[in-house]
Design a protein around this motif. Structure first.
Motif, short mmCIF file in Angstrom:
data_model
loop_
_atom_site.label_atom_id
_atom_site.label_comp_id
_atom_site.label_asym_id
_atom_site.label_seq_id
_atom_site.Cartn_x
_atom_site.Cartn_y
_atom_site.Cartn_z
N LEU A 82 0.83 -1.21 0.00
CA LEU A 82 0.00 0.00 0.00
C LEU A 82 0.86 1.26 0.00
O LEU A 82 0.58 2.22 -0.72
N ALA A 83 1.93 1.26 0.80
CA ALA A 83 2.83 2.42 0.85
C ALA A 83 3.53 2.62 -0.50
O ALA A 83 3.65 3.75 -0.98
N LEU A 84 3.99 1.53 -1.10
CA LEU A 84 4.63 1.64 -2.41
C LEU A 84 3.65 2.11 -3.47
O LEU A 84 4.01 2.89 -4.36
N GLY A 85 2.42 1.63 -3.39
CA GLY A 85 1.39 2.10 -4.31
C GLY A 85 1.15 3.59 -4.17
O GLY A 85 1.01 4.32 -5.18
N GLU A 86 1.12 4.08 -2.94
CA GLU A 86 0.94 5.52 -2.70
C GLU A 86 2.15 6.30 -3.23
O GLU A 86 1.99 7.36 -3.82
N ALA B 28 9.92 5.87 9.90
CA ALA B 28 8.65 6.54 9.68
C ALA B 28 7.54 5.86 10.47
O ALA B 28 7.67 4.68 10.84
N PRO B 29 6.46 6.58 10.69
CA PRO B 29 5.29 5.93 11.30
C PRO B 29 4.84 4.77 10.40
O PRO B 29 4.89 4.89 9.18
N PRO B 30 4.42 3.67 10.99
CA PRO B 30 4.00 2.52 10.18
C PRO B 30 2.59 2.71 9.62
O PRO B 30 1.66 1.98 9.94
N THR B 31 2.48 3.71 8.76
CA THR B 31 1.23 3.99 8.07
C THR B 31 1.53 4.12 6.58
O THR B 31 2.68 4.38 6.19
N VAL B 32 0.51 3.99 5.77
CA VAL B 32 0.69 4.14 4.32
C VAL B 32 1.29 5.50 4.02
O VAL B 32 2.30 5.62 3.32
N ASP B 33 0.69 6.56 4.55
CA ASP B 33 1.16 7.91 4.26
C ASP B 33 2.54 8.16 4.85
O ASP B 33 3.40 8.77 4.20
N GLY B 34 2.78 7.69 6.07
CA GLY B 34 4.08 7.91 6.70
C GLY B 34 5.21 7.28 5.92
O GLY B 34 6.27 7.89 5.70
N LEU B 35 5.03 6.04 5.50
CA LEU B 35 6.08 5.34 4.75
C LEU B 35 6.24 5.92 3.35
O LEU B 35 7.37 6.10 2.88
N ALA C 175 5.56 8.96 2.39
CA ALA C 175 6.18 10.28 2.52
C ALA C 175 7.68 10.16 2.78
O ALA C 175 8.47 10.93 2.23
N ALA C 176 8.08 9.20 3.61
CA ALA C 176 9.50 9.00 3.89
C ALA C 176 10.25 8.60 2.62
O ALA C 176 11.33 9.13 2.33
#
Length: 157
Positions: free
Chosen positions: A4-8, A97-104, A106-107
């Motif tokens: 999900l983070a990579l997709g974002e 980073a925070p372990p969230t989609v947006d946090g990761l 953004a990092a």
């Protein structure tokens, strides 16, 4: 969470290509631009790592020594916060980073778009990897395990 983070990240930066290695992706539908390196022989890992501009390494239990391998190849590491990673990774050698989609996402975005931060992470990672010693790393892991064991309530005999 990683997908999900990579997709974002790919939504924010459509030209990014994510490289996956270590398993066969044929059964998965990955909805963003990516390359599937599959299972890579040991001799092919360093060249593959060096071809990457950043690496996402998540751990919610125990951290492998993969970040050290990546840092030794000059690859900035992005990971999640937590004591399971912070025995090895710190702001001098990785982005936590925070372990969230947006946090990761953004990092990763910051590492890929801020050359000064990327260069500092590469230097810090190379310095950390140069200090690595298998026995010392094993002792760090043992210390974390002892600390975890000390927090577990003991039953009465």
């Amino acid at each position: 969470l990683g997908l999900l983070a990579l997709g974002e990240l790919c939504r924010r930066m459509p030209d990014v290509e994510v490289v996956f290695a270590g398993w066969n992706l044929k059964r998965y539908r990955i909805p963003f631009r990516h390359a599937d390196a599959g299972v890579v022989p040991m001799g092919g890992l360093a060249p593959l790592y060096r071809s990457c501009d950043a690496a996402l390494v998540l751990s919610f239990t125990n951290l492998s020594l993969l970040p050290l391998e990546l840092m030794a190849c000059g690859v900035p590491v992005v990971s999640n916060h937590g004591p399971q990673v912070e025995w090895l990774l710190d702001p001098a050698n990785a982005v936590l980073a925070p372990p969230t989609v947006d946090g990761l996402a953004a990092a990763l975005h910051r590492v890929l778009t801020d050359p000064a931060q990327r260069d500092a992470l590469v230097r810090g990672g190379l310095e950390r990897a140069a200090r690595a010693d298998a026995a010392a790393e094993a002792e760090l892991v043992a210390a974390v395990l002892r600390q975890c064991a000390d927090t577990v309530p003991r039953s009465a005999a």
